[in-house]
Design a protein around this motif. Structure first.
Motif, PDB file in Angstrom:
ATOM      1  N   VAL A 126      67.440  -3.893 -79.587  1.00  0.00           N
ATOM      2  CA  VAL A 126      67.665  -4.672 -80.805  1.00  0.00           C
ATOM      3  C   VAL A 126      66.325  -4.924 -81.469  1.00  0.00           C
ATOM      4  O   VAL A 126      65.360  -5.305 -80.798  1.00  0.00           O
ATOM      5  CB  VAL A 126      68.348  -6.017 -80.485  1.00  0.00           C
ATOM      6  N   ALA A 127      66.242  -4.715 -82.773  1.00  0.00           N
ATOM      7  CA  ALA A 127      65.026  -5.051 -83.514  1.00  0.00           C
ATOM      8  C   ALA A 127      65.086  -6.545 -83.835  1.00  0.00           C
ATOM      9  O   ALA A 127      65.851  -6.990 -84.692  1.00  0.00           O
ATOM     10  CB  ALA A 127      64.932  -4.227 -84.795  1.00  0.00           C
ATOM     11  N   ILE A 128      64.306  -7.329 -83.138  1.00  0.00           N
ATOM     12  CA  ILE A 128      64.398  -8.789 -83.199  1.00  0.00           C
ATOM     13  C   ILE A 128      63.715  -9.316 -84.457  1.00  0.00           C
ATOM     14  O   ILE A 128      62.533  -9.052 -84.694  1.00  0.00           O
ATOM     15  CB  ILE A 128      63.778  -9.398 -81.929  1.00  0.00           C
ATOM     16  N   THR A 129      64.463 -10.057 -85.253  1.00  0.00           N
ATOM     17  CA  THR A 129      63.953 -10.652 -86.488  1.00  0.00           C
ATOM     18  C   THR A 129      63.757 -12.159 -86.290  1.00  0.00           C
ATOM     19  O   THR A 129      64.089 -12.717 -85.250  1.00  0.00           O
ATOM     20  CB  THR A 129      64.924 -10.417 -87.650  1.00  0.00           C
ATOM     21  N   GLU A 130      63.242 -12.816 -87.315  1.00  0.00           N
ATOM     22  CA  GLU A 130      62.939 -14.243 -87.221  1.00  0.00           C
ATOM     23  C   GLU A 130      64.170 -15.110 -86.991  1.00  0.00           C
ATOM     24  O   GLU A 130      64.040 -16.235 -86.486  1.00  0.00           O
ATOM     25  CB  GLU A 130      62.205 -14.714 -88.488  1.00  0.00           C
ATOM     26  N   TYR A 236      56.919 -16.292 -88.983  1.00  0.00           N
ATOM     27  CA  TYR A 236      56.621 -14.864 -89.014  1.00  0.00           C
ATOM     28  C   TYR A 236      56.459 -14.328 -87.593  1.00  0.00           C
ATOM     29  O   TYR A 236      55.715 -14.905 -86.791  1.00  0.00           O
ATOM     30  CB  TYR A 236      55.331 -14.597 -89.797  1.00  0.00           C
ATOM     31  N   THR A 237      57.135 -13.227 -87.325  1.00  0.00           N
ATOM     32  CA  THR A 237      56.995 -12.540 -86.038  1.00  0.00           C
ATOM     33  C   THR A 237      55.851 -11.540 -86.127  1.00  0.00           C
ATOM     34  O   THR A 237      55.768 -10.763 -87.087  1.00  0.00           O
ATOM     35  CB  THR A 237      58.290 -11.813 -85.668  1.00  0.00           C
ATOM     36  N   LEU A 238      54.982 -11.554 -85.118  1.00  0.00           N
ATOM     37  CA  LEU A 238      53.847 -10.643 -85.066  1.00  0.00           C
ATOM     38  C   LEU A 238      53.898  -9.881 -83.742  1.00  0.00           C
ATOM     39  O   LEU A 238      53.807 -10.490 -82.678  1.00  0.00           O
ATOM     40  CB  LEU A 238      52.526 -11.418 -85.147  1.00  0.00           C
ATOM     41  N   ALA A 239      54.050  -8.581 -83.796  1.00  0.00           N
ATOM     42  CA  ALA A 239      54.089  -7.777 -82.574  1.00  0.00           C
ATOM     43  C   ALA A 239      53.765  -6.340 -82.924  1.00  0.00           C
ATOM     44  O   ALA A 239      53.928  -5.905 -84.074  1.00  0.00           O
ATOM     45  CB  ALA A 239      55.460  -7.862 -81.907  1.00  0.00           C
ATOM     46  N   GLY A 240      53.305  -5.599 -81.941  1.00  0.00           N
ATOM     47  CA  GLY A 240      53.038  -4.193 -82.144  1.00  0.00           C
ATOM     48  C   GLY A 240      54.245  -3.351 -81.790  1.00  0.00           C
ATOM     49  O   GLY A 240      55.232  -3.845 -81.229  1.00  0.00           O
ATOM     50  N   ASP A 274      61.035  -6.800 -85.371  1.00  0.00           N
ATOM     51  CA  ASP A 274      60.991  -6.439 -86.781  1.00  0.00           C
ATOM     52  C   ASP A 274      59.926  -7.307 -87.453  1.00  0.00           C
ATOM     53  O   ASP A 274      60.096  -8.523 -87.587  1.00  0.00           O
ATOM     54  CB  ASP A 274      62.364  -6.681 -87.411  1.00  0.00           C
ATOM     55  N   THR A 275      58.830  -6.716 -87.862  1.00  0.00           N
ATOM     56  CA  THR A 275      57.713  -7.471 -88.435  1.00  0.00           C
ATOM     57  C   THR A 275      57.576  -7.249 -89.946  1.00  0.00           C
ATOM     58  O   THR A 275      56.512  -7.498 -90.520  1.00  0.00           O
ATOM     59  CB  THR A 275      56.401  -7.085 -87.735  1.00  0.00           C
ATOM     60  N   ARG A 276      58.645  -6.801 -90.591  1.00  0.00           N
ATOM     61  CA  ARG A 276      58.551  -6.516 -92.027  1.00  0.00           C
ATOM     62  C   ARG A 276      58.272  -7.760 -92.856  1.00  0.00           C
ATOM     63  O   ARG A 276      57.580  -7.699 -93.876  1.00  0.00           O
ATOM     64  CB  ARG A 276      59.839  -5.838 -92.509  1.00  0.00           C
ATOM     65  N   LYS A 277      58.770  -8.908 -92.420  1.00  0.00           N
ATOM     66  CA  LYS A 277      58.506 -10.142 -93.164  1.00  0.00           C
ATOM     67  C   LYS A 277      57.017 -10.463 -93.158  1.00  0.00           C
ATOM     68  O   LYS A 277      56.429 -10.793 -94.195  1.00  0.00           O
ATOM     69  CB  LYS A 277      59.306 -11.295 -92.565  1.00  0.00           C
ATOM     70  N   ALA A 278      56.382 -10.346 -92.007  1.00  0.00           N
ATOM     71  CA  ALA A 278      54.950 -10.603 -91.903  1.00  0.00           C
ATOM     72  C   ALA A 278      54.148  -9.551 -92.673  1.00  0.00           C
ATOM     73  O   ALA A 278      53.115  -9.861 -93.276  1.00  0.00           O
ATOM     74  CB  ALA A 278      54.525 -10.628 -90.444  1.00  0.00           C
ATOM     75  N   LEU A 282      51.989 -11.302 -95.346  1.00  0.00           N
ATOM     76  CA  LEU A 282      50.648 -11.498 -94.794  1.00  0.00           C
ATOM     77  C   LEU A 282      49.817 -10.219 -94.742  1.00  0.00           C
ATOM     78  O   LEU A 282      48.658 -10.259 -94.325  1.00  0.00           O
ATOM     79  CB  LEU A 282      50.750 -12.074 -93.375  1.00  0.00           C
ATOM     80  N   GLY A 283      50.422  -9.095 -95.140  1.00  0.00           N
ATOM     81  CA  GLY A 283      49.721  -7.828 -95.009  1.00  0.00           C
ATOM     82  C   GLY A 283      49.562  -7.408 -93.560  1.00  0.00           C
ATOM     83  O   GLY A 283      48.661  -6.639 -93.217  1.00  0.00           O
ATOM     84  N   PHE A 284      50.464  -7.885 -92.699  1.00  0.00           N
ATOM     85  CA  PHE A 284      50.362  -7.611 -91.270  1.00  0.00           C
ATOM     86  C   PHE A 284      50.569  -6.136 -90.981  1.00  0.00           C
ATOM     87  O   PHE A 284      51.564  -5.544 -91.376  1.00  0.00           O
ATOM     88  CB  PHE A 284      51.394  -8.447 -90.506  1.00  0.00           C
ATOM     89  N   ALA A 285      49.608  -5.547 -90.273  1.00  0.00           N
ATOM     90  CA  ALA A 285      49.686  -4.132 -89.877  1.00  0.00           C
ATOM     91  C   ALA A 285      48.929  -3.987 -88.573  1.00  0.00           C
ATOM     92  O   ALA A 285      47.695  -3.931 -88.573  1.00  0.00           O
ATOM     93  CB  ALA A 285      49.092  -3.225 -90.948  1.00  0.00           C
TER      94      ALA A 285
END
Length: 311
Positions: A126-130, A236-240, A274-278, A282-285
């Motif tokens: 599952v792609a875990i979202t906020e 915001y979820t932050l993960a690689g 799922d880190t699309r929100k961040a 936030l420009g998270f990459a």
């Protein structure tokens, strides 16, 4: 030009906190590290960080240390397998309550709270979202229990909820960041486990995907939040992306010039976030695994190997 007010940072001398401090200082943001032992932060003081002594149990000391700051980064916490359930409650829950109350008393109206992906009820495939189901306020069986101390997951979940409740009551704009699992130089836990595996001559590793995230990526997200008041009220979820354990060891081996023999056991399980929100806000990459492990190699592993006595 009026100098900007400093950003207060709890846990500034710890693993993640030190990376956050470095990122803020490099961006020209004044940082006030609020820690139990300022002596441990001498190297950060040399980089320009001010230090204040306060314990999470001492609300008055926290209030005094926070006074005059524009934003608080609530980073201090007790990590997995580092104490009893009471220790976790005292540090992660009561400590968070004290931190928010002290921030309000000091006149701070913006707080960036460092939570964790451990607050989610993780599930493979599952792609875990906020808005994913949360671990909850009592012990439960979850996939994350295989790698994360349930006491940590539970108390971080309770602490985040208390932070949200208190921020609404105290008139604080709260941003929640949920990172993990984090690696990088100065990490005494996950990164050291990787290094211990790499030092062996033969390994049997399951092909489980671990969503590794470098501490500098978390620090960059914190800096983005400091610069963007509109992130208040958001999580915001932050993960690689998931990385296989055998791939992690082989990548490190390519940098170090030595790779143990590895027998990979097929086990196609991974936790995905799922880190699309961040990314959008936030420009998270997250940096590529090779770049992150190169930072560990250059700043921690190679100097340690060179310091070893010769034959």
């Amino acid at each position: 030009m009026i100098a900007p007010l400093p950003v207060a940072l709890t846990g500034a001398t710890g693993f993640l906190g030190s990376h956050i401090a470095e990122a803020l200082l490099a961006a020209g943001v004044p940082v006030r590290g609020v820690v139990r032992s300022p002596e441990k932060g001498a190297w950060l003081a040399e980089k320009g960080m001010a230090l204040r002594r306060a314990d999470l149990a001492d609300t008055d000391a926290l209030t005094s240390s926070f006074a005059g700051s524009s934003v608080l980064i609530a980073n201090a916490a007790l990590g997995s397998n580092l104490g009893t359930l009471e220790d976790f409650r005292r540090t992660n829950v009561t400590g968070t309550e004290n931190t928010l109350k002290a921030a309000a008393a000091a006149g701070i109206r913006r707080v960036i709270y460092i939570s964790s992906v451990a607050v989610y009820r993780n599930a493979p495939g599952v792609a875990i979202t906020e808005d994913h189901p949360r671990y909850g306020h009592r012990r439960r069986l979850a996939w994350s229990d295989l790698t994360t101390d349930w006491r940590y997951s539970m108390t971080k979940c309770i602490a985040e909820d208390r932070a949200l409740e208190l921020s609404a009551t105290l008139g604080i704009s709260l941003t929640v960041l949920r990172p993990g699992p984090i690696y990088g130089s100065r990490d005494s836990r996950w990164t050291q486990r990787i290094l211990r595996l790499w030092r062996r001559s033969f390994l049997v590793l399951p092909t489980v995907g671990v969503p590794m995230l470098h501490a500098r990526d978390v620090a960059a997200a914190v800096l983005a939040c400091v610069r963007q008041p509109e992130t208040g009220g958001q999580a915001y979820t932050l993960a690689g992306p998931p990385a296989r354990l055998d791939a992690i060891i082989r990548t490190l081996g390519a940098l170090a010039g030595r790779t143990p023999r590895i027998l990979a056991l097929p086990l196609p399980l991974s936790i995905r976030y799922d880190t699309r929100k961040a990314a959008a806000a936030l420009g998270f990459a997250p940096m590529p695994l090779g770049d992150g492990l190169r930072e560990v190699w250059e700043n921690e592993l190679r100097p340690a190997l060179h310091a070893l006595p010769g034959p």
